[in-house]
Design a protein around this motif. Structure first.
Motif, PDB file in Angstrom:
ATOM      1  N   TYR A 154       0.801  -1.226   0.000  1.00 12.25           N
ATOM      2  CA  TYR A 154       0.000   0.000   0.000  1.00 12.25           C
ATOM      3  C   TYR A 154       0.835   1.278   0.000  1.00 12.25           C
ATOM      4  CZ  TYR A 154      -3.387  -3.542   1.582  1.00 12.25           C
ATOM      5  OH  TYR A 154      -4.167  -4.664   1.702  1.00 12.25           O
ATOM      6  N   GLY A 155       2.169   1.149  -0.060  1.00 21.20           N
ATOM      7  CA  GLY A 155       2.988   2.367  -0.128  1.00 21.20           C
ATOM      8  C   GLY A 155       3.086   3.099   1.202  1.00 21.20           C
ATOM      9  N   LYS A 156       2.794   2.403   2.329  1.00 21.26           N
ATOM     10  CA  LYS A 156       2.898   3.066   3.643  1.00 21.26           C
ATOM     11  C   LYS A 156       4.362   3.120   4.048  1.00 21.26           C
ATOM     12  CE  LYS A 156      -1.714   1.721   5.083  1.00 21.26           C
ATOM     13  NZ  LYS A 156      -2.560   1.043   6.061  1.00 21.26           N
ATOM     14  N   LEU A 157       4.752   4.252   4.599  1.00 16.01           N
ATOM     15  CA  LEU A 157       6.182   4.467   4.828  1.00 16.01           C
ATOM     16  C   LEU A 157       6.665   3.848   6.135  1.00 16.01           C
ATOM     17  CD1 LEU A 157       6.160   8.143   3.523  1.00 16.01           C
ATOM     18  CD2 LEU A 157       6.646   6.027   2.270  1.00 16.01           C
ATOM     19  N   GLU A 158       5.760   3.729   7.111  1.00 10.46           N
ATOM     20  CA  GLU A 158       6.184   3.266   8.441  1.00 10.46           C
ATOM     21  C   GLU A 158       5.504   1.952   8.816  1.00 10.46           C
ATOM     22  OE1 GLU A 158       6.196   5.237  12.552  1.00 10.46           O
ATOM     23  OE2 GLU A 158       5.754   6.813  11.093  1.00 10.46           O
ATOM     24  N   PRO A 159       6.249   0.846   8.888  1.00  7.60           N
ATOM     25  CA  PRO A 159       5.616  -0.446   9.210  1.00  7.60           C
ATOM     26  C   PRO A 159       5.438  -0.655  10.717  1.00  7.60           C
ATOM     27  CG  PRO A 159       7.923  -0.768   8.638  1.00  7.60           C
ATOM     28  CD  PRO A 159       7.678   0.706   8.602  1.00  7.60           C
ATOM     29  N   ARG A 160       4.406  -0.079  11.289  1.00  9.44           N
ATOM     30  CA  ARG A 160       4.155  -0.257  12.731  1.00  9.44           C
ATOM     31  C   ARG A 160       3.442  -1.588  12.985  1.00  9.44           C
ATOM     32  NH1 ARG A 160       2.689   5.211  12.087  1.00  9.44           N
ATOM     33  NH2 ARG A 160       0.479   4.683  11.954  1.00  9.44           N
ATOM     34  N   PRO A 161       3.670  -2.207  14.175  1.00 11.60           N
ATOM     35  CA  PRO A 161       2.958  -3.454  14.481  1.00 11.60           C
ATOM     36  C   PRO A 161       1.432  -3.250  14.385  1.00 11.60           C
ATOM     37  CG  PRO A 161       4.642  -3.023  16.131  1.00 11.60           C
ATOM     38  CD  PRO A 161       4.594  -1.813  15.250  1.00 11.60           C
ATOM     39  N   GLY A 162       0.745  -4.204  13.799  1.00 14.23           N
ATOM     40  CA  GLY A 162      -0.712  -4.131  13.684  1.00 14.23           C
ATOM     41  C   GLY A 162      -1.180  -3.279  12.523  1.00 14.23           C
ATOM     42  N   ARG A 163      -0.269  -2.553  11.860  1.00 13.29           N
ATOM     43  CA  ARG A 163      -0.680  -1.688  10.751  1.00 13.29           C
ATOM     44  C   ARG A 163      -0.785  -2.507   9.463  1.00 13.29           C
ATOM     45  NH1 ARG A 163       2.242   3.704   8.260  1.00 13.29           N
ATOM     46  NH2 ARG A 163       0.279   4.768   7.793  1.00 13.29           N
ATOM     47  N   LYS A 164      -1.871  -2.305   8.730  1.00 13.72           N
ATOM     48  CA  LYS A 164      -2.049  -3.055   7.483  1.00 13.72           C
ATOM     49  C   LYS A 164      -1.170  -2.436   6.394  1.00 13.72           C
ATOM     50  CE  LYS A 164      -6.716  -4.585   8.628  1.00 13.72           C
ATOM     51  NZ  LYS A 164      -8.163  -4.311   8.490  1.00 13.72           N
ATOM     52  N   MET A 165      -0.139  -3.177   5.976  1.00 16.97           N
ATOM     53  CA  MET A 165       0.845  -2.667   5.004  1.00 16.97           C
ATOM     54  C   MET A 165       0.578  -3.183   3.587  1.00 16.97           C
ATOM     55  SD  MET A 165       2.788  -0.875   6.948  1.00 16.97           S
ATOM     56  CE  MET A 165       4.238  -0.545   5.949  1.00 16.97           C
ATOM     57  N   GLY A 166      -0.096  -4.327   3.502  1.00 13.03           N
ATOM     58  CA  GLY A 166      -0.363  -4.924   2.197  1.00 13.03           C
ATOM     59  C   GLY A 166      -1.085  -6.246   2.388  1.00 13.03           C
ATOM     60  N   HIS A 167      -1.247  -6.985   1.325  1.00 18.39           N
ATOM     61  CA  HIS A 167      -1.825  -8.332   1.438  1.00 18.39           C
ATOM     62  C   HIS A 167      -1.328  -9.178   0.280  1.00 18.39           C
ATOM     63  CE1 HIS A 167      -4.837  -6.411  -1.287  1.00 18.39           C
ATOM     64  NE2 HIS A 167      -4.919  -7.617  -1.819  1.00 18.39           N
ATOM     65  N   ILE A 168      -1.481 -10.479   0.435  1.00 14.54           N
ATOM     66  CA  ILE A 168      -1.234 -11.368  -0.694  1.00 14.54           C
ATOM     67  C   ILE A 168      -2.509 -12.154  -0.966  1.00 14.54           C
ATOM     68  CG2 ILE A 168       1.283 -11.633  -0.524  1.00 14.54           C
ATOM     69  CD1 ILE A 168       0.940 -14.034   1.172  1.00 14.54           C
ATOM     70  N   THR A 169      -2.739 -12.430  -2.236  1.00  7.29           N
ATOM     71  CA  THR A 169      -3.897 -13.229  -2.628  1.00  7.29           C
ATOM     72  C   THR A 169      -3.381 -14.414  -3.427  1.00  7.29           C
ATOM     73  OG1 THR A 169      -5.200 -11.212  -2.823  1.00  7.29           O
ATOM     74  CG2 THR A 169      -6.123 -13.191  -3.810  1.00  7.29           C
ATOM     75  N   ALA A 170      -3.819 -15.592  -3.050  1.00  5.35           N
ATOM     76  CA  ALA A 170      -3.474 -16.786  -3.827  1.00  5.35           C
ATOM     77  C   ALA A 170      -4.722 -17.264  -4.556  1.00  5.35           C
ATOM     78  CB  ALA A 170      -2.943 -17.890  -2.913  1.00  5.35           C
ATOM     79  N   LEU A 171      -4.549 -17.641  -5.813  1.00  2.54           N
ATOM     80  CA  LEU A 171      -5.645 -18.187  -6.620  1.00  2.54           C
ATOM     81  C   LEU A 171      -5.343 -19.654  -6.888  1.00  2.54           C
ATOM     82  CD1 LEU A 171      -5.939 -15.291  -9.250  1.00  2.54           C
ATOM     83  CD2 LEU A 171      -7.163 -15.552  -7.083  1.00  2.54           C
ATOM     84  N   ALA A 172      -6.346 -20.522  -6.691  1.00  2.00           N
ATOM     85  CA  ALA A 172      -6.122 -21.961  -6.886  1.00  2.00           C
ATOM     86  C   ALA A 172      -7.467 -22.630  -7.164  1.00  2.00           C
ATOM     87  CB  ALA A 172      -5.465 -22.559  -5.633  1.00  2.00           C
ATOM     88  N   PRO A 173      -7.442 -23.889  -7.621  1.00  2.20           N
ATOM     89  CA  PRO A 173      -8.717 -24.557  -7.935  1.00  2.20           C
ATOM     90  C   PRO A 173      -9.634 -24.718  -6.724  1.00  2.20           C
ATOM     91  CG  PRO A 173      -6.877 -25.701  -8.952  1.00  2.20           C
ATOM     92  CD  PRO A 173      -6.285 -24.671  -8.042  1.00  2.20           C
TER      93      PRO A 173
END
Ligand code: AMP
Length: 375
Positions: A340-359
């Motif tokens: 998400y382009g957030k500059l400060e990675p604080r604990p509990g802060r949502k910084m991004g996510h990953i999505t997996a696609l599968a059958p």
């Protein structure tokens, strides 16, 4: 009202990741995006055409902001009611300010849901320490005390197991108006993300299964591993909520599924929701594009899901030993990385996510966890 067509400017109040993913969807369709928040170099501002830096209470700035766009939407519900009202003087605001007013306050939200005849967790209003003891006697313990306003991701909440916890709980909610909720020993949690167009058109993404850790969403699975009849009930409830609130936009209903198979609404979010992030990669039309289409008065897109999906949130905690290993995480080929382009990675802060696609959802979850562990 005439549709707001590509090429027009859309105003987003708020500047976090939800605004960012909305702005990406909007720019892809040829819209311009303006964002306003008190912060600078924000997740939304980084991808918007224009980032305006002003407090939400600066009503002159809000009016000027709204006057420069064709429609105003928002990306988080804690925008003050006066802000939405100021914007409404100069441009249509979708969803309308009254929806924010209802959903940004737990008591107003629960009262609305009760009046609509919808199933919610038993609760009592609490306005004093003595009131907490009375409410606990009526509801039984354990229970959870939550602030009535401005709570999210488990903030402003305290679990009450016995009378010894009353004082600490009352201190956590900052001694303000709050809600005591019965503790639900749930079987699982699900959500329904749905959209309603300006002509009343309705779409939904089915049921999504959610797992939380410390009150923060950790994993979402779509489709949820529940019976079709439960999905149908949850979608019916979501439809009722969007219709009764006359939402034009996207709204998420979060539910507890009790051990005897009943649905209880936990809370509403009148916007795209973290549990719907997988739709960006897995569906014909994402939740953000549905919001765009709805607020612009365009037809909604197909919500069809093209692949089972699992989403894992990336919180600031994973930066504790330095920059995560993005190369290893992206080595799982069916995983998509979102930051998400957030500059400060604080604990509990949502910084991004990953999505997996599968059958299957189970395979998607295994692949997402494999990528997560590689970080
Ligand atoms: P909230 O911010 O109210 O959505 O709460 C965040 C998470 O805390 C929920 O998704 C649940 O996992 C847990 N939680 C909140 N309220 C309750 C409740 N009344 N009973 C059981 N768990 C709860």
């Amino acid at each position: 009202m005439k549709p707001v067509l590509p090429g027009s400017a859309i105003g987003v109040l708020g500047s976090g990741q939800l605004g960012r993913m909305f702005a990406i969807a909007a720019r892809r369709m040829g819209y311009r995006v303006h964002t306003l928040s008190p912060d600078e170099d924000t997740p939304t501002g980084q991808v918007a055409d224009l980032e305006i830096n002003a407090p939400y209470e600066d009503l002159d700035a809000i009016e000027k902001f709204a006057a420069a766009v064709s429609v105003v939407t928002f990306e988080f519900e804690n925008v003050p009611a006066a802000t939405a009202a100021a914007a409404e003087k100069c441009a249509p605001v979708r969803p309308a300010g009254h929806i924010l007013h209802t959903t940004q306050h737990r008591l107003r939200e629960k009262t609305f849901l009760l009046n609509a005849g919808l199933p919610i967790t038993p609760f009592r209003r609490v306005a004093s320490l003595a009131g907490l003891s009375q409410a606990a006697a009526e509801l039984g313990l354990p229970a959870i005390l939550k602030t009535a306003d401005f709570g999210y991701d488990g903030k402003g909440q305290h679990r009450v197991a016995s009378a010894e916890d009353f004082q600490a709980a009352w201190n956590t909610v900052a001694q303000s108006e709050s809600v005591l909720e019965a503790f639900v020993d749930f079987e699982r949690e699900i959500s329904v993300v749905a959209a309603r167009g300006s002509n009343g058109e309705f779409i939904h993404f089915g049921a999504i299964e959610n797992q939380h850790s410390n009150g923060i969403l950790r994993v979402s699975l779509a489709p949820a591993r529940v019976e079709d009849s439960l999905v149908a009930q949850a979608v019916d409830i979501a439809r009722t909520v969007l219709e009764k609130l006359e939402v034009v936009g996207v709204l998420c209903v979060e539910f507890f599924v009790t051990r005897d198979g009943r649905l209880l609404i936990n809370e509403l979010a009148p916007r795209p929701h973290n549990s719907g992030h997988y739709t960006v990669d897995a569906n014909v039309t994402s939740q953000f594009e549905q919001q765009l289409r709805a607020v612009c008065g365009l037809p909604l897109g197909s919500p069809k899901q093209l692949s089972a999906a699992a989403m894992v949130n990336l919180l600031g905690d994973i930066w504790s030993k330095g920059e995560p290993n993005w190369t290893a995480a992206t080595a799982v080929p069916n995983v998509k990385l979102h930051l998400y382009g957030k500059l400060e990675p604080r604990p509990g802060r949502k910084m991004g996510h990953i999505t997996a696609l599968a059958p299957t959802v189970d395979q998607a979850l295994a692949d997402a966890e494999q990528s997560f562990l590689a970080l």
